[in-house]
Design a protein around this motif. Structure first.
Motif, PDB file in Angstrom:
ATOM      1  N   GLY A 100       0.425  26.365 -13.893  1.00 31.30           N
ATOM      2  CA  GLY A 100       0.815  25.879 -12.476  1.00 31.30           C
ATOM      3  C   GLY A 100       1.628  24.954 -12.183  1.00 31.30           C
ATOM      4  N   GLY A 101       2.465  24.757 -13.304  1.00 29.53           N
ATOM      5  CA  GLY A 101       3.614  23.555 -13.150  1.00 29.53           C
ATOM      6  C   GLY A 101       4.810  24.029 -12.838  1.00 29.53           C
ATOM      7  N   GLY A 102       5.760  23.122 -13.068  1.00 26.52           N
ATOM      8  CA  GLY A 102       7.017  23.629 -12.649  1.00 26.52           C
ATOM      9  C   GLY A 102       7.956  23.955 -13.771  1.00 26.52           C
ATOM     10  N   GLY A 103       7.459  23.739 -14.974  1.00 21.83           N
ATOM     11  CA  GLY A 103       8.226  24.252 -16.148  1.00 21.83           C
ATOM     12  C   GLY A 103       9.554  23.457 -16.188  1.00 21.83           C
ATOM     13  N   LYS A 104       9.743  22.396 -16.060  1.00 20.11           N
ATOM     14  CA  LYS A 104      10.945  21.486 -16.154  1.00 20.11           C
ATOM     15  C   LYS A 104      11.613  21.482 -14.992  1.00 20.11           C
ATOM     16  CE  LYS A 104      10.638  20.425 -20.844  1.00 20.11           C
ATOM     17  NZ  LYS A 104       9.755  19.718 -21.184  1.00 20.11           N
ATOM     18  N   SER A 105      10.936  21.893 -13.957  1.00 19.30           N
ATOM     19  CA  SER A 105      11.634  21.725 -12.462  1.00 19.30           C
ATOM     20  C   SER A 105      10.600  21.328 -11.364  1.00 19.30           C
ATOM     21  CB  SER A 105      12.109  23.166 -12.021  1.00 19.30           C
ATOM     22  OG  SER A 105      12.452  23.309 -10.692  1.00 19.30           O
ATOM     23  N   PHE A 106      11.087  20.413 -10.580  1.00 26.70           N
ATOM     24  CA  PHE A 106      10.285  20.097  -9.235  1.00 26.70           C
ATOM     25  C   PHE A 106      10.127  21.044  -8.110  1.00 26.70           C
ATOM     26  CE2 PHE A 106      11.990  15.694 -11.061  1.00 26.70           C
ATOM     27  CZ  PHE A 106      10.700  15.329 -11.200  1.00 26.70           C
ATOM     28  N   THR A 107      11.134  22.114  -8.409  1.00 23.47           N
ATOM     29  CA  THR A 107      10.783  23.480  -7.359  1.00 23.47           C
ATOM     30  C   THR A 107       9.610  23.757  -7.403  1.00 23.47           C
ATOM     31  OG1 THR A 107      13.214  23.753  -7.925  1.00 23.47           O
ATOM     32  CG2 THR A 107      11.989  25.374  -6.587  1.00 23.47           C
ATOM     33  N   GLY A 108       8.998  23.859  -6.038  1.00 19.36           N
ATOM     34  CA  GLY A 108       7.535  24.408  -5.958  1.00 19.36           C
ATOM     35  C   GLY A 108       6.554  23.481  -5.636  1.00 19.36           C
ATOM     36  N   TRP A 109       6.928  22.039  -5.955  1.00 17.64           N
ATOM     37  CA  TRP A 109       5.872  20.899  -5.864  1.00 17.64           C
ATOM     38  C   TRP A 109       6.168  20.669  -4.366  1.00 17.64           C
ATOM     39  CZ3 TRP A 109       6.377  15.765  -4.422  1.00 17.64           C
ATOM     40  CH2 TRP A 109       5.041  15.220  -4.448  1.00 17.64           C
ATOM     41  N   ASP A 110       5.052  19.998  -3.804  1.00 17.80           N
ATOM     42  CA  ASP A 110       4.891  19.398  -2.228  1.00 17.80           C
ATOM     43  C   ASP A 110       3.843  18.403  -2.494  1.00 17.80           C
ATOM     44  OD1 ASP A 110       5.687  18.889  -0.069  1.00 17.80           O
ATOM     45  OD2 ASP A 110       4.826  20.652   0.870  1.00 17.80           O
ATOM     46  N   ILE A 111       4.008  17.676  -1.728  1.00 11.56           N
ATOM     47  CA  ILE A 111       2.763  16.693  -1.428  1.00 11.56           C
ATOM     48  C   ILE A 111       1.608  17.263  -0.755  1.00 11.56           C
ATOM     49  CG2 ILE A 111       2.086  14.536  -0.041  1.00 11.56           C
ATOM     50  CD1 ILE A 111       5.238  13.785   0.155  1.00 11.56           C
ATOM     51  N   PRO A 112       0.448  17.146  -1.557  1.00  7.36           N
ATOM     52  CA  PRO A 112      -0.624  17.805  -1.121  1.00  7.36           C
ATOM     53  C   PRO A 112      -1.038  17.174   0.443  1.00  7.36           C
ATOM     54  CG  PRO A 112      -1.074  16.766  -3.172  1.00  7.36           C
ATOM     55  CD  PRO A 112       0.142  16.300  -2.699  1.00  7.36           C
ATOM     56  N   ALA A 124       0.618  -1.092   0.107  1.00  3.82           N
ATOM     57  CA  ALA A 124      -0.074  -0.132   0.036  1.00  3.82           C
ATOM     58  C   ALA A 124       0.990   1.361   0.096  1.00  3.82           C
ATOM     59  CB  ALA A 124      -1.063   0.066   0.999  1.00  3.82           C
ATOM     60  N   LEU A 125       1.881   1.071   0.716  1.00  3.97           N
ATOM     61  CA  LEU A 125       2.729   2.310   0.760  1.00  3.97           C
ATOM     62  C   LEU A 125       3.526   2.774  -0.370  1.00  3.97           C
ATOM     63  CD1 LEU A 125       4.842   1.989   4.221  1.00  3.97           C
ATOM     64  CD2 LEU A 125       3.153   4.004   3.448  1.00  3.97           C
ATOM     65  N   VAL A 126       3.990   1.361  -1.264  1.00  2.00           N
ATOM     66  CA  VAL A 126       4.494   1.518  -2.718  1.00  2.00           C
ATOM     67  C   VAL A 126       3.556   2.115  -3.496  1.00  2.00           C
ATOM     68  CG1 VAL A 126       5.202   0.262  -4.682  1.00  2.00           C
ATOM     69  CG2 VAL A 126       6.162  -0.289  -2.302  1.00  2.00           C
ATOM     70  N   LEU A 127       2.136   1.783  -3.635  1.00  2.00           N
ATOM     71  CA  LEU A 127       1.184   2.426  -4.496  1.00  2.00           C
ATOM     72  C   LEU A 127       1.171   3.798  -4.248  1.00  2.00           C
ATOM     73  CD1 LEU A 127      -1.376  -0.457  -4.461  1.00  2.00           C
ATOM     74  CD2 LEU A 127       0.227   0.276  -6.367  1.00  2.00           C
ATOM     75  N   ASP A 128       0.657   4.119  -2.945  1.00  2.00           N
ATOM     76  CA  ASP A 128       0.520   5.565  -2.578  1.00  2.00           C
ATOM     77  C   ASP A 128       1.986   6.411  -3.000  1.00  2.00           C
ATOM     78  OD1 ASP A 128      -1.736   4.876  -1.223  1.00  2.00           O
ATOM     79  OD2 ASP A 128      -0.954   4.887   0.771  1.00  2.00           O
ATOM     80  N   SER A 129       3.150   5.814  -2.898  1.00  2.00           N
ATOM     81  CA  SER A 129       4.336   6.715  -3.121  1.00  2.00           C
ATOM     82  C   SER A 129       4.395   6.696  -4.801  1.00  2.00           C
ATOM     83  CB  SER A 129       5.437   5.814  -2.754  1.00  2.00           C
ATOM     84  OG  SER A 129       5.591   5.868  -1.265  1.00  2.00           O
ATOM     85  N   ILE A 130       4.019   5.697  -5.511  1.00  2.00           N
ATOM     86  CA  ILE A 130       3.819   5.797  -6.831  1.00  2.00           C
ATOM     87  C   ILE A 130       2.924   6.976  -7.258  1.00  2.00           C
ATOM     88  CG2 ILE A 130       3.443   4.714  -9.035  1.00  2.00           C
ATOM     89  CD1 ILE A 130       4.768   2.309  -7.704  1.00  2.00           C
ATOM     90  N   ASN A 131       1.841   6.995  -6.549  1.00  2.00           N
ATOM     91  CA  ASN A 131       0.686   7.869  -6.986  1.00  2.00           C
ATOM     92  C   ASN A 131       1.418   9.260  -6.795  1.00  2.00           C
ATOM     93  OD1 ASN A 131      -1.604   9.105  -7.607  1.00  2.00           O
ATOM     94  ND2 ASN A 131      -1.933   9.302  -5.375  1.00  2.00           N
ATOM     95  N   LEU A 132       2.100   9.570  -5.738  1.00  2.00           N
ATOM     96  CA  LEU A 132       2.876  10.992  -5.639  1.00  2.00           C
ATOM     97  C   LEU A 132       4.021  11.278  -6.459  1.00  2.00           C
ATOM     98  CD1 LEU A 132       2.997  10.681  -1.434  1.00  2.00           C
ATOM     99  CD2 LEU A 132       1.423  12.197  -2.880  1.00  2.00           C
ATOM    100  N   ALA A 133       4.751  10.155  -6.995  1.00  2.00           N
ATOM    101  CA  ALA A 133       5.728  10.459  -7.665  1.00  2.00           C
ATOM    102  C   ALA A 133       5.160  10.762  -9.120  1.00  2.00           C
ATOM    103  CB  ALA A 133       6.493   9.010  -8.253  1.00  2.00           C
ATOM    104  N   THR A 134       3.946  10.201  -9.688  1.00  2.00           N
ATOM    105  CA  THR A 134       3.262  10.567 -10.604  1.00  2.00           C
ATOM    106  C   THR A 134       2.754  11.885 -10.811  1.00  2.00           C
ATOM    107  OG1 THR A 134       2.680   8.121 -11.165  1.00  2.00           O
ATOM    108  CG2 THR A 134       1.569   9.978 -12.323  1.00  2.00           C
ATOM    109  N   MET A 135       2.221  12.535  -9.573  1.00  2.00           N
ATOM    110  CA  MET A 135       1.939  13.653  -9.497  1.00  2.00           C
ATOM    111  C   MET A 135       3.032  14.715  -9.762  1.00  2.00           C
ATOM    112  SD  MET A 135      -0.506  13.575  -5.989  1.00  2.00           S
ATOM    113  CE  MET A 135      -2.419  13.539  -6.180  1.00  2.00           C
ATOM    114  N   ALA A 136       4.352  14.339  -9.070  1.00  2.00           N
ATOM    115  CA  ALA A 136       5.368  15.128  -9.064  1.00  2.00           C
ATOM    116  C   ALA A 136       5.873  15.336 -10.556  1.00  2.00           C
ATOM    117  CB  ALA A 136       6.404  14.443  -8.223  1.00  2.00           C
ATOM    118  N   GLN A 137       5.964  14.105 -11.331  1.00  2.00           N
ATOM    119  CA  GLN A 137       6.313  14.395 -12.874  1.00  2.00           C
ATOM    120  C   GLN A 137       5.263  15.125 -13.503  1.00  2.00           C
ATOM    121  OE1 GLN A 137       6.191   9.942 -13.864  1.00  2.00           O
ATOM    122  NE2 GLN A 137       8.559  10.167 -13.396  1.00  2.00           N
ATOM    123  N   GLN A 138       3.965  15.015 -13.220  1.00  2.00           N
ATOM    124  CA  GLN A 138       3.019  15.920 -13.861  1.00  2.00           C
ATOM    125  C   GLN A 138       3.238  17.459 -13.765  1.00  2.00           C
ATOM    126  OE1 GLN A 138      -0.647  14.470 -12.593  1.00  2.00           O
ATOM    127  NE2 GLN A 138      -0.899  12.835 -13.750  1.00  2.00           N
TER     128      GLN A 138
END
Length: 158
Positions: free
Chosen positions: A69-81, A46-60
């Motif tokens: 509202g994105g990072g424009g080729k940067s993860f800076t500014g993203w956080d876990i909801p 379950a932790l793996v699935l939740d983490s992969i979901n968060l990883a996908t959000m970060a990539q989006q």
């Protein structure tokens, strides 16, 4: 057969009852242990699935333009909801850099030896790597999973 050895019928029945009780107790202990192990594995999954979901959000976020509202080729500014930082499976935190996010999930259960159940996902622009606690790192795979899309066209810095 037992009568020849000097054991009377009542003693034979008593021995069979004691043997039966011991076998039932052993089966119960084994069943409880198997349940505990399966419960721990379910928490890891379950932790793996939740983490992969968060990883996908970060990539989006990474691939979305800044104007949308994105990072424009940067993860800076993203956080876990906020609503996803903790759930029935565990809690999550992220270390965010410009080109990489490391998400660590900590389970609500503990390993049989008392250690915390943890999952670490390293996210890049087009892939992620999953490392689960308690999995061997020596063998092929070792519980590590890789995912994400494989197109390399988004690696250009703008």
């Amino acid at each position: 057969m037992f009568v020849k050895l000097g054991i009377k019928m009542g003693q034979q029945q008593l021995l069979l009852i004691v043997l039966g009780v011991i076998l039932v107790a052993f089966a119960i202990v084994v069943g409880i242990r198997l349940f505990a192990v399966n419960s721990i594995e379910a928490n890891k999954d379950a932790l793996v699935l939740d983490s992969i979901n968060l990883a996908t959000m970060a990539q989006q976020y990474y691939h979305k333009p800044i104007g949308m509202g994105g990072g424009g080729k940067s993860f800076t500014g993203w956080d876990i909801p906020t609503v996803l930082k903790s759930n029935e499976d565990g809690s999550f935190e992220a270390v965010i850099n410009r080109n990489e996010v490391v998400i660590k999930g900590t389970g609500v259960q503990k390993e049989l030896n008392g250690d915390e159940i943890t999952v670490q996902v390293t996210v890049t622009s087009n892939s992620f790597t999953v490392l689960r606690s308690g999995d061997d790192d020596d063998d092929d795979g070792g519980g590590n999973e890789e995912g994400g899309d494989d197109d390399d066209d988004d690696d250009d810095d703008n």
